[in-house]
Design an enzyme around this catalytic site. Sequence first.
Site, PDB file in Angstrom:
ATOM      1  N   CYS A  29      -3.311   1.436   6.535  1.00 58.85           N
ATOM      2  CA  CYS A  29      -3.754   0.951   7.670  1.00 58.85           C
ATOM      3  C   CYS A  29      -4.368   1.881   8.670  1.00 58.85           C
ATOM      4  CB  CYS A  29      -2.564   0.075   8.425  1.00 58.85           C
ATOM      5  SG  CYS A  29      -1.136   1.328   8.381  1.00 58.85           S
ATOM      6  N   GLU A  78       3.524  -5.236  12.274  1.00 57.18           N
ATOM      7  CA  GLU A  78       2.487  -4.161  12.253  1.00 57.18           C
ATOM      8  C   GLU A  78       1.581  -4.431  11.322  1.00 57.18           C
ATOM      9  OE1 GLU A  78       2.795  -1.179  13.680  1.00 57.18           O
ATOM     10  OE2 GLU A  78       4.824  -1.435  14.460  1.00 57.18           O
ATOM     11  N   ASN A  91       0.668  -1.249   0.070  1.00 58.33           N
ATOM     12  CA  ASN A  91       0.049  -0.084   0.112  1.00 58.33           C
ATOM     13  C   ASN A  91       0.846   1.309   0.021  1.00 58.33           C
ATOM     14  OD1 ASN A  91       0.574  -0.595   2.709  1.00 58.33           O
ATOM     15  ND2 ASN A  91      -0.785   0.753   3.323  1.00 58.33           N
ATOM     16  N   GLU A 142       7.271   0.718  16.185  1.00 57.83           N
ATOM     17  CA  GLU A 142       8.365   1.128  15.142  1.00 57.83           C
ATOM     18  C   GLU A 142       8.466   2.819  15.671  1.00 57.83           C
ATOM     19  OE1 GLU A 142       6.688   0.347  11.323  1.00 57.83           O
ATOM     20  OE2 GLU A 142       8.295  -1.618  11.354  1.00 57.83           O
TER      21      GLU A 142
END
Length: 483
Positions: free
Chosen positions: A284, A250, A152, A463
Amino acid sequence: MYSDKILNFVANRFEEPQSRTFIPFFNAATGEALGQVADSNAEDVARAIEAARKAYPTWSTLSAGRRAEYLENLARLIEQRAEDLALAETTNTGKPLWLSRRTDIPRAAANFRFFAQAASQFFSECHPMPGMAVNFTLRQPLGVVGCISPWNLPLYLLTWKIAPALAAGNTVVAKPSELTPLTARLLCDLVLEVGLPPGVLNIVHGRGVPCGEAIVQHPEVKAVSFTGSTAVGRRIARICAEQLKKVSLELGGKNPHIIFDDVDIEEAVAAVVESGFTNQGQICLCGSRVLVQSSIYETFRDRLVEHANRLQVGDPLEEVHFMGAVVSQAHLEKIESYVALAQQEGGRVLCGGHRLQPEGRCRNGWFFAPTVIEGLRPEARCNQEEIFGPVITLLPFKEEEEAIRLANFTEYGLAAVVRTRDVGRALRVSERLQAGIVWVNCWMLRDLRTPFGGVKHSGLGREGGFEALRFFTEAKNVCIRYA
Ligand code: NAD
């Protein structure tokens, strides 16, 4: 321009996959095949890991400043080639060119620059035991690490992993998505141009299985940083658990966007459109469940539908289009099937809900109209499962307490947005939301120093900033007794 086959990049050389087989990849906006990418297997992965293993002793003992210079140079080259990279990203993914120019490519450069600087500020702790001893903590790189990224935000997310891994002194084997390998290939040219030592960054291409999984499985890979779906993340976690390997995940989201009745309705509508439909809803962090206070529900809904109906969708090369194509035929069908499911579940499609066929060169591309659905129960699958397309569901709520309950009523917990002018309420709600990231009166406002990641089924670990540098290093306490 992209007719060449994309090969693996191992020890600064381009290599055919052992199988000599390739996977086609496409221009999402035209549906045309764009090229072919290596269909790598465990043998190809092992070669890349071996190259990374050989490069590790020298790379890991360079000074942080010297490593930072390489990363800074990469950032500069990305900026110099920004237009080519943006065009490549758009040509492959179907995302609007304005978005690649404004977000994807500048952020890829920022990732390298940020971690070049962060590594020089990374420090170790000291715990003195007065009169007796002193403890200090070494933070040492891990060795060869694996970085696996989705389609994405191809270059943006690939570099978000590679940059901290390299800055911390690890060598990397990375695997981009097989659907969107183009900008990763262009990055290899820049790696050669900055003269990164051979084996420091290796890129293998291919499918999740066997290629991605071979990286995760390999005992020489000391940590895996993965961004992608929850289903794959779970599988990777299982493999890493077996080997007690460090893993950062993630994963997916079903993010609530909560609108209280004290907001400026026009502003809130524009914000919901932006957070729901940017990149065709394929981020996301997109706000896909919009919770609206009952007192303004009807007005808000009607304005939202008007706004969504006005959104321009079409050729991603044309600046006027807010939305381009979704990534693949299969993904288009998935989105379509969720809209059909929503109707079976009692939802009313207020706008969109269908494919679009632009005129001209994009007539065979994969376009879907911005879609707003109301009337679904909170437990409906379309309110629970990640659709990852331009589909927003609306849910009314009466009170703060109900908004929190509905927002948390999902197995995911990546991001949430709260819109209100009441600071107390914003803080009360933020405290109780089950999410790794809460945005108050904003969305996607990112400071790269902040922790980034999700709770529940949205991920494991964080992260960003020092969190990423901690993940890519191992702490070792040294205790010196002097008493
Ligand atoms: P995906 O899980 O299908 O694939 C992601 C990557 O993993 C790809 O490179 C793929 O080839 C690889 N892969 C697939 N199976 C594998 C396996 N068994 N072992 C190792 N690697 C494997 O996800 P996708 O469809 O590419 O991306 C969309 C998903 O990513 C969505 O769920 C979205 O929410 C999530 N995402 C999360 C974040 C975040 O920061 N939390 C960011 C972007 C996307």
